[in-house]
Design a protein around this motif. Structure first.
Motif, PDB file in Angstrom:
ATOM      1  N   LEU A 125      12.397  50.464  36.406  1.00 60.00           N
ATOM      2  CA  LEU A 125      12.451  51.762  35.712  1.00 60.00           C
ATOM      3  C   LEU A 125      11.066  52.168  35.205  1.00 60.00           C
ATOM      4  CD1 LEU A 125      15.804  51.353  33.756  1.00 60.00           C
ATOM      5  CD2 LEU A 125      15.372  52.820  35.742  1.00 60.00           C
ATOM      6  N   ALA A 126      10.329  51.225  34.653  1.00 60.08           N
ATOM      7  CA  ALA A 126       8.982  51.534  34.154  1.00 60.08           C
ATOM      8  C   ALA A 126       8.063  51.949  35.295  1.00 60.08           C
ATOM      9  CB  ALA A 126       8.405  50.331  33.411  1.00 60.08           C
TER      10      ALA A 126
ATOM     11  N   ASP B 296       9.027  55.396  36.510  1.00 59.20           N
ATOM     12  CA  ASP B 296       8.572  56.397  35.540  1.00 59.20           C
ATOM     13  C   ASP B 296       7.070  56.638  35.696  1.00 59.20           C
ATOM     14  OD1 ASP B 296       9.412  58.179  33.489  1.00 59.20           O
ATOM     15  OD2 ASP B 296       8.577  56.840  31.971  1.00 59.20           O
TER      16      ASP B 296
ATOM     17  N   ASP C 210       6.114  59.097  38.182  1.00 59.91           N
ATOM     18  CA  ASP C 210       6.595  60.443  37.862  1.00 59.91           C
ATOM     19  C   ASP C 210       7.820  60.854  38.670  1.00 59.91           C
ATOM     20  OD1 ASP C 210       4.812  61.014  35.791  1.00 59.91           O
ATOM     21  OD2 ASP C 210       3.267  61.656  37.206  1.00 59.91           O
ATOM     22  N   THR C 211       8.680  59.890  38.994  1.00 59.17           N
ATOM     23  CA  THR C 211       9.933  60.250  39.638  1.00 59.17           C
ATOM     24  C   THR C 211      10.887  60.808  38.594  1.00 59.17           C
ATOM     25  OG1 THR C 211      10.876  58.037  39.400  1.00 59.17           O
ATOM     26  CG2 THR C 211       9.630  58.490  41.425  1.00 59.17           C
TER      27      THR C 211
ATOM     28  N   LEU D  66      14.461  59.842  33.979  1.00 62.82           N
ATOM     29  CA  LEU D  66      13.170  59.375  33.491  1.00 62.82           C
ATOM     30  C   LEU D  66      12.434  60.532  32.831  1.00 62.82           C
ATOM     31  CD1 LEU D  66      12.273  57.155  36.577  1.00 62.82           C
ATOM     32  CD2 LEU D  66      13.259  56.425  34.389  1.00 62.82           C
ATOM     33  N   HIS D  67      11.207  60.328  32.396  1.00 57.06           N
ATOM     34  CA  HIS D  67      10.474  61.364  31.655  1.00 57.06           C
ATOM     35  C   HIS D  67      10.293  62.654  32.437  1.00 57.06           C
ATOM     36  CE1 HIS D  67       9.489  57.985  28.970  1.00 57.06           C
ATOM     37  NE2 HIS D  67       9.596  58.936  28.066  1.00 57.06           N
TER      38      HIS D  67
ATOM     39  N   TYR E 112      12.408  63.978  34.416  1.00 62.18           N
ATOM     40  CA  TYR E 112      13.736  64.477  34.790  1.00 62.18           C
ATOM     41  C   TYR E 112      13.793  66.006  34.741  1.00 62.18           C
ATOM     42  CZ  TYR E 112      18.690  65.563  34.533  1.00 62.18           C
ATOM     43  OH  TYR E 112      19.923  66.116  34.749  1.00 62.18           O
TER      44      TYR E 112
END
Length: 171
Positions: free
Chosen positions: A102-103, A106, A109-110, A151-152, A154
């Motif tokens: 996940l990190a 992220d 930039d997915t 993720l960020h 999103y």
């Protein structure tokens, strides 16, 4: 334990972990091994999201592999396979691999990560039913197991049917 990107020298060890973690007595070679081999050779394999867990002795004890799927024209990573050697289960290896995946996703930039798996396990990492986001899987029967982790980057306007890359449909 060290989580790092998979390198070509890890291939045999990762394959062995996949076999051991997927063993079914009725299968000569577990379908997960065939799938992993095919995904790893395909154009949708994401090397930056193909991770291994090394034990204290440097041996590979787990792995995670992601591939690109699609929601419409948008590429979205799918946590395609997660495996941990049987003698290292329930020690945090799978948890560490999911967190690292996940990190890393992220950092790329997915928008999100998609997974088809146990909601009790993946829910601990913020995965939620895909239908909460207007996204559906290819099979209606998967509804409770098909999940999204935003993720960020999103974007809630990305909705529709998630399409798995080949060879998912052919194995």
């Amino acid at each position: 334990m060290l989580i790092r990107r998979e390198i070509p020298a890890d291939l045999a060890a990762v394959r062995a972990v996949t076999i051991a973690s997927s063993y079914k007595p009725h299968e000569e070679e577990p379908v997960e091994v065939i799938l992993r081999d095919s995904l790893h050779k395909g154009e949708n394999w994401i090397p930056a999201l193909s991770l291994v867990a090394e034990g204290e002795d440097g041996a590979i004890i787990g792995h995670a592999l992601c591939t690109w799927g699609r929601i419409g024209a948008v590429r979205v990573p799918n946590l395609s396979l997660l495996g941990v050697r049987c003698d290292h289960r329930r020690r945090g290896v799978g948890t560490a691999l999911v967190h690292a995946t996940l990190a890393a996703a992220d950092a790329l930039d997915t928008l999100m990560v998609v997974v088809l798996g146990d909601p009790d396990f993946y829910g601990r990492f913020g995965f939620q039913p895909s239908t909460d986001f207007g996204i559906v899987g290819e099979e209606p029967a998967w509804e409770h197991m098909f999940q999204i982790r935003p993720l960020h980057a999103y974007d809630p306007s990305v909705q529709g049917e998630f399409t798995y890359p080949e060879p998912f449909g052919s194995i």
